[in-house]
Design a protein around this motif. Structure first.
Motif, short mmCIF file in Angstrom:
data_model
loop_
_atom_site.label_atom_id
_atom_site.label_comp_id
_atom_site.label_asym_id
_atom_site.label_seq_id
_atom_site.Cartn_x
_atom_site.Cartn_y
_atom_site.Cartn_z
N ARG A 89 0.84 -1.19 0.00
CA ARG A 89 0.00 0.00 0.00
C ARG A 89 0.88 1.24 0.00
O ARG A 89 2.03 1.21 0.45
CB ARG A 89 -0.95 0.02 1.19
N VAL A 125 2.34 -5.03 3.04
CA VAL A 125 1.26 -5.25 3.99
C VAL A 125 1.18 -6.72 4.38
O VAL A 125 1.11 -7.06 5.56
CB VAL A 125 -0.08 -4.79 3.39
N VAL A 147 -0.84 -4.32 10.66
CA VAL A 147 -2.11 -4.92 10.24
C VAL A 147 -2.35 -6.29 10.87
O VAL A 147 -3.43 -6.87 10.69
CB VAL A 147 -2.22 -5.03 8.71
N MET A 172 -9.86 -7.14 5.19
CA MET A 172 -9.41 -6.08 6.09
C MET A 172 -10.53 -5.75 7.06
O MET A 172 -11.61 -5.30 6.64
CB MET A 172 -9.02 -4.84 5.28
N LEU A 211 -10.85 -1.49 10.32
CA LEU A 211 -10.07 -0.51 9.57
C LEU A 211 -9.92 0.80 10.33
O LEU A 211 -10.83 1.24 11.05
CB LEU A 211 -10.69 -0.27 8.20
N ASP A 214 -5.11 3.33 7.63
CA ASP A 214 -5.08 2.31 6.58
C ASP A 214 -5.41 2.90 5.21
O ASP A 214 -5.32 2.19 4.20
CB ASP A 214 -6.08 1.19 6.89
N TYR A 239 -3.93 0.36 -2.56
CA TYR A 239 -3.46 -0.99 -2.31
C TYR A 239 -3.15 -1.68 -3.64
O TYR A 239 -3.97 -1.65 -4.57
CB TYR A 239 -4.51 -1.78 -1.54
#
Length: 122
Positions: free
Chosen positions: A38, A48, A64, A83, A86, A90, A94
């Motif tokens: 990301r 990530v 994460v 995900m 969040l 974030d 991506y």
């Protein structure tokens, strides 16, 4: 032509969930480890998560861990990033990327997608 296409991004409130997809065309993902990266505005790209070609090994950035889950369905030639919980931090574009290796190095990435924007905001 080898392509990866991400989808599933969008606007979500803090605490919400999104599932990103990374679909391959022109090649099979069976022999590729796949990474998700990301890039937030004004920041460098960061790794990530990554999943081995078989799906047996995964790894996550500390930021994460416990919130994101990477998975793959080789029959559908697709990798996913679930995900949850969040946070505004974030927010980023991506990207998924493929390396022709069994296990992830996050270095020798041969094919990149165009990215999908995730915005976490109330």
């Amino acid at each position: 032509q080898l392509q990866l296409v991400e989808s599933g991004g969008g606007l979500v409130q803090p605490g919400g969930s999104l599932r990103l997809s990374c679909a391959a065309s022109g090649f099979t993902l069976d022999y590729y480890a796949i990474g998700w990266f990301r890039q937030a505005p004004g920041k460098e790209r960061e790794g990530v998560s990554c999943i081995s070609s078989s799906g047996g090994r995964t790894n996550y950035a500390d930021s994460v861990k416990g919130r994101f889950t990477i998975s793959r369905d080789n029959a559908k030639n697709t990798v996913y990033l679930q995900m949850n919980s969040l946070k505004p931090e974030d927010t980023a574009v991506y990207y998924c990327a493929a390396e022709l290796r069994q296990y992830c190095t996050m270095r020798y990435l041969e094919v990149w997608g165009q990215g999908t924007l995730v915005t976490v905001s109330s």
